[in-house]
Design a protein around this motif. Structure first.
Motif, mmCIF file in Angstrom:
data_model
loop_
_atom_site.group_PDB
_atom_site.id
_atom_site.type_symbol
_atom_site.label_atom_id
_atom_site.label_comp_id
_atom_site.label_asym_id
_atom_site.label_seq_id
_atom_site.Cartn_x
_atom_site.Cartn_y
_atom_site.Cartn_z
ATOM 1 N N GLY A 84 0.652 -1.088 -0.063
ATOM 2 C CA GLY A 84 0.240 -0.157 -0.191
ATOM 3 C C GLY A 84 0.942 1.116 -0.105
ATOM 4 N N ILE A 85 0.241 2.367 -0.086
ATOM 5 C CA ILE A 85 1.235 3.798 -0.098
ATOM 6 C C ILE A 85 0.609 4.580 0.824
ATOM 7 C CG2 ILE A 85 2.536 3.290 -2.376
ATOM 8 C CD1 ILE A 85 0.198 5.318 -3.503
ATOM 9 N N ILE A 86 1.317 5.500 1.310
ATOM 10 C CA ILE A 86 1.031 6.919 1.848
ATOM 11 C C ILE A 86 1.897 7.676 1.295
ATOM 12 C CG2 ILE A 86 1.007 7.939 3.878
ATOM 13 C CD1 ILE A 86 0.581 5.400 5.579
ATOM 14 N N ILE A 87 1.068 9.066 0.682
ATOM 15 C CA ILE A 87 1.919 9.942 0.174
ATOM 16 C C ILE A 87 1.546 11.197 1.321
ATOM 17 C CG2 ILE A 87 2.308 11.472 -1.676
ATOM 18 C CD1 ILE A 87 1.015 9.451 -3.473
ATOM 19 N N ARG A 88 2.606 11.415 2.092
ATOM 20 C CA ARG A 88 2.619 12.498 2.886
ATOM 21 C C ARG A 88 1.970 13.754 2.569
ATOM 22 N NH1 ARG A 88 2.307 8.970 7.547
ATOM 23 N NH2 ARG A 88 4.513 8.127 7.631
ATOM 24 N N GLU A 89 0.892 14.289 3.100
ATOM 25 C CA GLU A 89 0.299 15.585 2.975
ATOM 26 C C GLU A 89 0.165 16.223 1.707
ATOM 27 O OE1 GLU A 89 2.660 18.342 5.391
ATOM 28 O OE2 GLU A 89 2.374 16.970 7.346
ATOM 29 N N GLU A 100 -3.679 16.863 3.357
ATOM 30 C CA GLU A 100 -4.008 15.572 3.824
ATOM 31 C C GLU A 100 -3.015 14.292 3.228
ATOM 32 O OE1 GLU A 100 -6.091 15.104 6.328
ATOM 33 O OE2 GLU A 100 -6.413 17.194 6.659
ATOM 34 N N ASP A 101 -2.775 13.291 3.734
ATOM 35 C CA ASP A 101 -2.015 11.934 3.434
ATOM 36 C C ASP A 101 -3.048 11.347 2.148
ATOM 37 O OD1 ASP A 101 0.030 12.830 5.099
ATOM 38 O OD2 ASP A 101 -0.635 10.786 6.602
ATOM 39 N N VAL A 102 -2.348 11.086 1.105
ATOM 40 C CA VAL A 102 -3.180 10.075 0.212
ATOM 41 C C VAL A 102 -2.832 8.570 0.543
ATOM 42 C CG1 VAL A 102 -3.188 9.340 -2.240
ATOM 43 C CG2 VAL A 102 -2.923 11.730 -1.575
ATOM 44 N N GLN A 112 -3.923 -2.246 -3.909
ATOM 45 C CA GLN A 112 -3.782 -2.168 -4.917
ATOM 46 C C GLN A 112 -5.168 -1.297 -5.633
ATOM 47 O OE1 GLN A 112 -2.052 -4.617 -7.937
ATOM 48 N NE2 GLN A 112 -3.955 -4.815 -9.163
ATOM 49 N N GLY A 113 -5.131 -0.174 -6.431
ATOM 50 C CA GLY A 113 -6.438 0.393 -6.713
ATOM 51 C C GLY A 113 -5.983 1.885 -7.005
ATOM 52 N N SER A 114 -7.072 2.630 -7.038
ATOM 53 C CA SER A 114 -6.807 4.112 -7.319
ATOM 54 C C SER A 114 -7.504 5.222 -6.720
ATOM 55 C CB SER A 114 -6.891 4.533 -8.922
ATOM 56 O OG SER A 114 -8.100 4.159 -9.252
ATOM 57 N N THR A 115 -7.111 6.424 -6.561
ATOM 58 C CA THR A 115 -7.836 7.459 -5.962
ATOM 59 C C THR A 115 -7.649 8.664 -6.642
ATOM 60 O OG1 THR A 115 -8.430 8.367 -3.667
ATOM 61 C CG2 THR A 115 -6.232 8.107 -4.355
ATOM 62 N N VAL A 116 -8.314 9.565 -6.490
ATOM 63 C CA VAL A 116 -8.170 10.873 -7.039
ATOM 64 C C VAL A 116 -7.950 11.988 -5.815
ATOM 65 C CG1 VAL A 116 -9.157 12.839 -8.119
ATOM 66 C CG2 VAL A 116 -10.110 10.441 -8.860
ATOM 67 N N ALA A 117 -6.675 12.669 -6.233
ATOM 68 C CA ALA A 117 -6.412 13.621 -5.206
ATOM 69 C C ALA A 117 -6.174 15.018 -5.763
ATOM 70 C CB ALA A 117 -4.983 13.332 -4.422
ATOM 71 N N GLY A 172 4.912 20.905 -4.952
ATOM 72 C CA GLY A 172 5.990 20.489 -3.884
ATOM 73 C C GLY A 172 6.453 19.071 -4.226
ATOM 74 N N GLU A 173 7.182 18.601 -3.170
ATOM 75 C CA GLU A 173 7.893 17.294 -3.246
ATOM 76 C C GLU A 173 7.199 16.614 -2.021
ATOM 77 O OE1 GLU A 173 11.966 16.930 -3.520
ATOM 78 O OE2 GLU A 173 12.183 18.324 -5.046
ATOM 79 N N TYR A 174 6.943 15.464 -2.136
ATOM 80 C CA TYR A 174 6.211 14.605 -1.208
ATOM 81 C C TYR A 174 6.683 13.193 -1.086
ATOM 82 C CZ TYR A 174 2.587 18.349 -2.008
ATOM 83 O OH TYR A 174 2.043 19.616 -2.130
ATOM 84 N N GLU A 175 6.786 12.646 0.136
ATOM 85 C CA GLU A 175 7.598 11.199 0.322
ATOM 86 C C GLU A 175 6.363 10.303 -0.132
ATOM 87 O OE1 GLU A 175 10.134 9.037 3.443
ATOM 88 O OE2 GLU A 175 8.588 10.511 4.314
ATOM 89 N N ILE A 176 6.865 9.389 -0.568
ATOM 90 C CA ILE A 176 6.039 7.906 -0.939
ATOM 91 C C ILE A 176 6.659 6.977 0.052
ATOM 92 C CG2 ILE A 176 4.836 6.499 -2.592
ATOM 93 C CD1 ILE A 176 5.311 8.430 -4.618
ATOM 94 N N ILE A 177 5.644 6.244 0.929
ATOM 95 C CA ILE A 177 6.248 5.384 1.459
ATOM 96 C C ILE A 177 5.338 4.119 1.377
ATOM 97 C CG2 ILE A 177 7.382 6.721 3.379
ATOM 98 C CD1 ILE A 177 5.127 5.901 5.277
#
Length: 123
Positions: A72-77, A82-84, A89-94, A99-104
């Protein structure tokens, strides 16, 4: 008495048919939410397919594909502060601001899990 029962049954069928018709328009509306931009993040065992993903600001579809392992992923802020979060597996709209955001990786996936990071660059 029979007349009242028939009227109630008739009313029930009208309501049931109206409810069925409502689902089709809801589906059509959800399909219209598509955005022009899509970023696809492929997750493999202990790494993403790219170190950096670049997209323009605005509404973006973020898609996660698990090529190997369960991730899974978290894209911080990234989504207007807000975090994504995609826990599978799947998709979402944000809505992404520049800016630059960390994906973990959000799902512990083995010994390389803590090193499973990437960067989302929004221009």
């Amino acid at each position: 008495m029979k007349r009242i029962v028939l009227q109630i049954l008739g009313l029930f069928f009208v309501v049931a048919l109206a409810a069925c018709g409502g689902n089709e328009s809801d589906d059509a509306q959800s399909e219209q939410v598509e955005t022009d931009e899509t970023v696809t993040i492929k997750a493999l065992n202990w790494h993403f397919d790219e170190e950096e993903y670049i997209v323009p600001s605005g509404e973006t579809t973020i898609e996660l594909i698990n090529e190997s392992g369960n991730h899974g992923i978290i894209i911080r802020e990234a989504n207007s502060g807000e975090d994504v979060v995609l826990n599978k597996q799947g998709s979402t709209v944000a809505t992404l601001a520049p800016g630059e955001y960390e994906i973990i990786c959000s799902i512990p996936c083995g010994s390389g899990h803590t090193d499973m990071t990437a960067t989302l660059v929004v221009t």
